[in-house]
Every structure is written in C-alpha cells, then in structure tokens.
Scaffold this active site. Sequence first.
Site, PDB file in Angstrom:
ATOM      1  N   MET A  84       1.049  -1.247  -0.005  1.00 22.88           N
ATOM      2  CA  MET A  84      -0.167  -0.011  -0.139  1.00 22.88           C
ATOM      3  C   MET A  84       0.932   1.319  -0.054  1.00 22.88           C
ATOM      4  O   MET A  84       1.979   1.042   0.434  1.00 22.88           O
ATOM      5  CB  MET A  84      -0.984  -0.010   1.030  1.00 22.88           C
ATOM      6  CG  MET A  84      -1.964  -1.308   1.450  1.00 22.88           C
ATOM      7  SD  MET A  84      -3.135  -1.562  -0.187  1.00 22.88           S
ATOM      8  CE  MET A  84      -3.537  -2.913   0.386  1.00 22.88           C
ATOM      9  N   CYS A  85       0.329   2.355  -0.279  1.00 25.87           N
ATOM     10  CA  CYS A  85       1.228   3.649  -0.403  1.00 25.87           C
ATOM     11  C   CYS A  85       0.293   4.735  -0.272  1.00 25.87           C
ATOM     12  O   CYS A  85      -0.992   4.908  -0.365  1.00 25.87           O
ATOM     13  CB  CYS A  85       1.819   3.744  -1.828  1.00 25.87           C
ATOM     14  SG  CYS A  85       2.798   2.325  -2.346  1.00 25.87           S
ATOM     15  N   THR A  86       0.794   5.964   0.057  1.00 22.52           N
ATOM     16  CA  THR A  86       0.086   7.266   0.018  1.00 22.52           C
ATOM     17  C   THR A  86       1.039   8.281  -0.812  1.00 22.52           C
ATOM     18  O   THR A  86       2.278   8.222  -0.771  1.00 22.52           O
ATOM     19  CB  THR A  86       0.035   7.804   1.507  1.00 22.52           C
ATOM     20  OG1 THR A  86      -0.519   6.932   2.157  1.00 22.52           O
ATOM     21  CG2 THR A  86      -0.520   9.281   1.354  1.00 22.52           C
TER      22      THR A  86
END
Length: 327
Positions: free
Chosen positions: A1-3
Amino acid sequence: MCTSLTYQNSRGDHFLARTMDFAFELNGQPMFMPRNFTVQGDAGEFTTQYGFIGAGRKIGHEMFVDGVNEHGLGVAALYFPANAHYVQHADADKQGIAPHDFTAWALGNAASVEDLRQLVQEIQLVDVPVALLKITTPLHFIVSDPTGDTAVLEATNKDLQLLDDPVGVMTNSPDLGWHLQNLSTYGTLTAEERPLHDYQGYQLKTQGPGTGAFGLPGDYTSPSRFIRTVFAKHFSQPTPDIPSTLNLLQHLLDGVTIPKGVKLKADGESDYTQYRGYMSLEERAYYMEPYDNAELQRVVLTDDMLANCHEPINYALAHQPHIKELN
C-alpha cells in the site's frame, strides 16, 4: 500500500511525494534511465524518448515505481487491489505494456500530463506477472507536472484515460471517485479550535486546540490515509523554497508512514513504509529516504547526464543514520 501527494510552494515549485508501503522487500534504489534506451519490457519492448530518474530495480530489465523526467513530469505507481483490470492480449492497434512497466514507459515518452492523456490512448495494460513476485501487480498511477496538472490513471477496463485529481492526493483502493465522494464526509473538519456548547447551564471545559479535527481518522487503511493527507496538506503553512518544502513533505508523510509491525497482513508479514520518495519537478531532482535513514539522498537529472550518459545508472543508498554531534 502507499500514499502520495502533490504540493506547490509559495514560490511556484511543484512536487510529487510518496510513501512506498509493501511487505515484500523491494530493495528499491535511485536509478537513472537515459534517452533513446530500449527497455525489454515484459509485455514487449519500448524505447525511451526522454531521460529520467526515480526509484526502481533491475529484475531482468529496469523497472521503476516512481520518478521525474527531463520535462518535469512526475509519476508514481500505487497498489490498487481488487480494482485493476488488465487485458490478456493488446488489441492489434495498441501497444501492450505490463503494469509494472508503465511508470518507465510514461516517464520515457510523455512530456506533460496533457501529453500523457493522448499517449495512453495508444496502449493497453496487459496481464503479465512480475517475475520476482510471481503475480501481476494491481496498480494505479498518479501523475503531475510543473503546470500543477495532476491526474490518476486507473485501469478499470481496456480503454485507458487519465482522471483529474483535484486534491492532488492518492492512496490505494477504492478508486479515486470513491475517495473524492468519501471526502465530503469530513468536509467540516478544520484546523481551528471549535467552541464548546453550554449544556443545561453547565459550561464545558475546553480540551484545547485540535478540536476542529475531531473525527479525523487515524488508522492505516487507504481511505483514512487519503482523508488525513488531504487535511494535513490543505491546512499546512506554505513554504517558500525547495529545502523548506521537502521538510514539510517529510512531516506530511509522517502522518501516514507505517512503522514495521503495526500493520500486519493475513500471513503475518508486516506491511511497512520501505522508503519515501520526493520528486522536485522543476529541479528535476529525486530525493529518497529509506526506512532506516531519515536523511534525504538526492540525485539531480543534469543536462550533462542527458547528453552523455547512454546506459542506466544505479545509485547506492546510505542506510546508516547519521547523528550529528553538537559542540
């Protein structure tokens, strides 16, 4: 996951920053890709028109997950589970690109977001696994350039198009439209202290500043990271130059950075922030911050590199944190 998020400082400099959150050790490092280099992609070869720098790794061929090119176009790939849909084979009139090769293809061939809007009509993302992971990675992509134009590419069917991203933030699933609709749930949040009511003649005592953000989600899910990043970006104080902006971006990403052990997958593996990347678009510079060293490490895309370097270059990261002694 990432932002990921974009940012424009008060001087007009543009940035694209991201966390790279994953359980499998990607071992990404800064890399340079030259002009006119033919990449043996997993769905077919393609040739770069422009040079670029970013974070990646050579796994059979050079693969990038984010970067900035010589025109200041920034691209970052983020996980998009249960939503990405790829074709098995590209149509006869389309070029097939593996999802994990899209970042390098886009950086190597598009001069701007508007340019990329046209170019994606000529390709399709093909269901081809990454050899190292043995799976086809479900991805979507945020792109931005020095005009401030920001968009997201989400392969939900075979015909690709860029979707405008008005808040300049992206995380993971669900899709961008869902995140923007969900943002309205938190539309009353503010950085200011909210006054408390007098209940039945009893005057409540204040809890101090911060009450305007009551209800701001604090968990590590994609929807919560999206809301938290939009809130922090919107209310943060403007910065005047590149160093102060990089410092601000570090603080903004602090709110969504995942330490090892606090977010476990079903198999017990820890999904954590392996690195944070910062693309300074006008500067054509890439800054990388690995998990075990909070000091920014920079590679600048120079005219000399573009003119005289004809092979990819890998840059070694310093992984030992440096502590400065004060006299």
